[in-house]
Design a protein around this motif. Structure first.
Motif, PDB file in Angstrom:
ATOM      1  N   LEU A  60      46.973  34.992  38.091  1.00 19.29           N
ATOM      2  CA  LEU A  60      47.598  33.721  37.693  1.00 19.29           C
ATOM      3  C   LEU A  60      46.536  32.937  36.930  1.00 19.29           C
ATOM      4  O   LEU A  60      45.493  32.579  37.496  1.00 19.29           O
ATOM      5  CB  LEU A  60      48.053  32.960  38.933  1.00 19.29           C
ATOM      6  CG  LEU A  60      48.584  31.538  38.704  1.00 19.29           C
ATOM      7  CD1 LEU A  60      49.814  31.540  37.804  1.00 19.29           C
ATOM      8  CD2 LEU A  60      48.884  30.861  40.036  1.00 19.29           C
ATOM      9  N   GLU A  61      46.790  32.693  35.649  1.00 22.30           N
ATOM     10  CA  GLU A  61      45.755  32.104  34.788  1.00 22.30           C
ATOM     11  C   GLU A  61      46.382  31.385  33.603  1.00 22.30           C
ATOM     12  O   GLU A  61      47.595  31.490  33.358  1.00 22.30           O
ATOM     13  CB  GLU A  61      44.826  33.211  34.265  1.00 22.30           C
ATOM     14  CG  GLU A  61      45.578  34.233  33.414  1.00 22.30           C
ATOM     15  CD  GLU A  61      44.718  35.346  32.835  1.00 22.30           C
ATOM     16  OE1 GLU A  61      43.731  35.744  33.490  1.00 22.30           O
ATOM     17  OE2 GLU A  61      45.036  35.810  31.719  1.00 22.30           O
ATOM     18  N   ARG A  62      45.524  30.642  32.889  1.00 28.50           N
ATOM     19  CA  ARG A  62      45.901  30.075  31.599  1.00 28.50           C
ATOM     20  C   ARG A  62      44.648  30.032  30.737  1.00 28.50           C
ATOM     21  O   ARG A  62      43.527  30.161  31.238  1.00 28.50           O
ATOM     22  CB  ARG A  62      46.519  28.682  31.750  1.00 28.50           C
ATOM     23  CG  ARG A  62      45.552  27.630  32.205  1.00 28.50           C
ATOM     24  CD  ARG A  62      46.205  26.258  32.279  1.00 28.50           C
ATOM     25  NE  ARG A  62      45.248  25.277  32.771  1.00 28.50           N
ATOM     26  CZ  ARG A  62      45.527  23.994  32.990  1.00 28.50           C
ATOM     27  NH1 ARG A  62      46.741  23.549  32.777  1.00 28.50           N
ATOM     28  NH2 ARG A  62      44.590  23.184  33.435  1.00 28.50           N
ATOM     29  N   HIS A  63      44.868  29.856  29.435  1.00 28.34           N
ATOM     30  CA  HIS A  63      43.750  29.841  28.486  1.00 28.34           C
ATOM     31  C   HIS A  63      44.260  29.324  27.154  1.00 28.34           C
ATOM     32  O   HIS A  63      45.481  29.178  26.953  1.00 28.34           O
ATOM     33  CB  HIS A  63      43.137  31.239  28.343  1.00 28.34           C
ATOM     34  CG  HIS A  63      44.125  32.363  28.483  1.00 28.34           C
ATOM     35  ND1 HIS A  63      45.118  32.579  27.569  1.00 28.34           N
ATOM     36  CD2 HIS A  63      44.301  33.278  29.466  1.00 28.34           C
ATOM     37  CE1 HIS A  63      45.842  33.608  27.965  1.00 28.34           C
ATOM     38  NE2 HIS A  63      45.390  34.051  29.126  1.00 28.34           N
ATOM     39  N   GLU A  64      43.314  29.064  26.250  1.00 28.54           N
ATOM     40  CA  GLU A  64      43.663  28.495  24.946  1.00 28.54           C
ATOM     41  C   GLU A  64      44.362  29.533  24.061  1.00 28.54           C
ATOM     42  O   GLU A  64      45.253  29.186  23.282  1.00 28.54           O
ATOM     43  CB  GLU A  64      42.396  27.961  24.255  1.00 28.54           C
ATOM     44  CG  GLU A  64      42.656  27.009  23.108  1.00 28.54           C
ATOM     45  CD  GLU A  64      43.586  25.852  23.488  1.00 28.54           C
ATOM     46  OE1 GLU A  64      44.530  25.622  22.705  1.00 28.54           O
ATOM     47  OE2 GLU A  64      43.391  25.200  24.537  1.00 28.54           O
ATOM     48  N   ALA A  66      46.834  32.621  22.913  1.00 28.26           N
ATOM     49  CA  ALA A  66      48.194  33.026  23.258  1.00 28.26           C
ATOM     50  C   ALA A  66      48.231  34.529  23.534  1.00 28.26           C
ATOM     51  O   ALA A  66      47.323  35.267  23.142  1.00 28.26           O
ATOM     52  CB  ALA A  66      49.140  32.685  22.119  1.00 28.26           C
ATOM     53  N   HIS A  67      49.269  34.958  24.226  1.00 27.73           N
ATOM     54  CA  HIS A  67      49.519  36.390  24.437  1.00 27.73           C
ATOM     55  C   HIS A  67      50.855  36.736  23.799  1.00 27.73           C
ATOM     56  O   HIS A  67      51.804  35.953  23.856  1.00 27.73           O
ATOM     57  CB  HIS A  67      49.684  36.733  25.919  1.00 27.73           C
ATOM     58  CG  HIS A  67      48.448  36.750  26.731  1.00 27.73           C
ATOM     59  ND1 HIS A  67      47.298  37.380  26.363  1.00 27.73           N
ATOM     60  CD2 HIS A  67      48.205  36.243  27.960  1.00 27.73           C
ATOM     61  CE1 HIS A  67      46.391  37.240  27.319  1.00 27.73           C
ATOM     62  NE2 HIS A  67      46.915  36.545  28.295  1.00 27.73           N
ATOM     63  N   LEU A  68      50.911  37.931  23.255  1.00 29.32           N
ATOM     64  CA  LEU A  68      52.176  38.508  22.828  1.00 29.32           C
ATOM     65  C   LEU A  68      52.351  39.774  23.650  1.00 29.32           C
ATOM     66  O   LEU A  68      51.538  40.697  23.545  1.00 29.32           O
ATOM     67  CB  LEU A  68      52.119  38.822  21.332  1.00 29.32           C
ATOM     68  CG  LEU A  68      53.339  39.473  20.703  1.00 29.32           C
ATOM     69  CD1 LEU A  68      54.597  38.668  20.981  1.00 29.32           C
ATOM     70  CD2 LEU A  68      53.122  39.615  19.202  1.00 29.32           C
ATOM     71  N   TRP A 100      50.421  28.492  32.253  1.00 29.60           N
ATOM     72  CA  TRP A 100      50.208  29.349  33.426  1.00 29.60           C
ATOM     73  C   TRP A 100      51.104  30.565  33.329  1.00 29.60           C
ATOM     74  O   TRP A 100      52.286  30.444  33.013  1.00 29.60           O
ATOM     75  CB  TRP A 100      50.515  28.576  34.714  1.00 29.60           C
ATOM     76  CG  TRP A 100      49.575  27.456  34.962  1.00 29.60           C
ATOM     77  CD1 TRP A 100      49.862  26.122  34.945  1.00 29.60           C
ATOM     78  CD2 TRP A 100      48.173  27.563  35.273  1.00 29.60           C
ATOM     79  NE1 TRP A 100      48.721  25.398  35.214  1.00 29.60           N
ATOM     80  CE2 TRP A 100      47.679  26.246  35.421  1.00 29.60           C
ATOM     81  CE3 TRP A 100      47.298  28.638  35.434  1.00 29.60           C
ATOM     82  CZ2 TRP A 100      46.341  25.993  35.716  1.00 29.60           C
ATOM     83  CZ3 TRP A 100      45.975  28.380  35.732  1.00 29.60           C
ATOM     84  CH2 TRP A 100      45.508  27.066  35.870  1.00 29.60           C
ATOM     85  N   HIS A 101      50.539  31.736  33.623  1.00 29.52           N
ATOM     86  CA  HIS A 101      51.339  32.966  33.557  1.00 29.52           C
ATOM     87  C   HIS A 101      50.863  33.973  34.593  1.00 29.52           C
ATOM     88  O   HIS A 101      49.683  34.011  34.959  1.00 29.52           O
ATOM     89  CB  HIS A 101      51.324  33.577  32.154  1.00 29.52           C
ATOM     90  CG  HIS A 101      49.949  33.845  31.606  1.00 29.52           C
ATOM     91  ND1 HIS A 101      49.154  32.849  31.104  1.00 29.52           N
ATOM     92  CD2 HIS A 101      49.231  34.987  31.487  1.00 29.52           C
ATOM     93  CE1 HIS A 101      48.018  33.364  30.693  1.00 29.52           C
ATOM     94  NE2 HIS A 101      48.019  34.665  30.923  1.00 29.52           N
ATOM     95  N   GLN A 102      51.814  34.761  35.051  1.00 25.67           N
ATOM     96  CA  GLN A 102      51.534  35.829  36.009  1.00 25.67           C
ATOM     97  C   GLN A 102      52.662  36.845  35.942  1.00 25.67           C
ATOM     98  O   GLN A 102      53.827  36.472  35.792  1.00 25.67           O
ATOM     99  CB  GLN A 102      51.430  35.264  37.431  1.00 25.67           C
ATOM    100  CG  GLN A 102      51.056  36.320  38.483  1.00 25.67           C
ATOM    101  CD  GLN A 102      50.635  35.702  39.794  1.00 25.67           C
ATOM    102  OE1 GLN A 102      51.325  34.828  40.317  1.00 25.67           O
ATOM    103  NE2 GLN A 102      49.500  36.130  40.318  1.00 25.67           N
TER     104      GLN A 102
HETATM  105 MN    MN Z   1      46.269  35.808  30.271  1.00 25.58          MN
END
Ligand code: MN
Length: 147
Positions: A60-64, A66-68, A100-102
């Motif tokens: 479970l994390e976040r960051h500047e 982006a993910h595809l 936030w994504h997991q």
């Molecule tokens: Mn990530």
């Protein structure tokens, strides 16, 4: 080098190491990672393939950055943008900056997904206790997240 990274039929690619994360880490559980684009330094992006074993979860994390994400096999659920959603193969998941994504493999099969990220990127941030409290205000998210 032909530019083709050949799939071997078992969600592994020739010449690509399957980097096994620890069986159970502090923030993730039963996740493997393969970097398909490692040998191509001119690319602006990296293509990785992650696999989460049944019952496992990503960090479970976040960051500047982006993910595809493109789901490749199995099924599961993901938290993104304040919502928990079921995902199945060929669903694309776009994770915007500072979100936030997991991912969790909630079925009986591994959840495999491809993830494109910028080669140059910031480090993931983990949730503070205040962040977890804020996320847990939504019962569906509280029930879903694993830390
Ligand atoms: Mn990530």
């Amino acid at each position: 080098m032909t530019g083709i990274v050949r799939h071997n039929g078992h969600f592994e690619w020739d010449g690509v190491h399957r980097l096994a994360y620890k069986e159970e880490g502090t923030h993730f559980k039963q996740v493997t990672r393969q970097v398909l684009s490692k040998a191509f330094p001119g690319l602006f992006a990296e293509l990785r393939y992650f696999e989460v074993a049944p019952g496992g979860h990503s960090t479970l994390e976040r960051h500047e950055h982006a993910h595809l994400v493109l789901i490749g096999r199995g099924g599961g659920h993901c938290l993104v943008g304040g919502e928990v959603s079921a995902v199945t193969p060929l669903d694309a998941v776009i994770i915007p900056p500072q979100t936030w994504h997991q991912f969790r493999a909630t079925g009986t099969e591994p959840l495999g997904f491809f993830c494109v990220v910028a080669r140059e990127r910031d480090r993931p941030q983990l949730p503070s206790s205040e962040d977890l409290e804020a996320l847990s205000a939504d019962p569906a998210i509280k029930d879903f997240i694993r830390v």
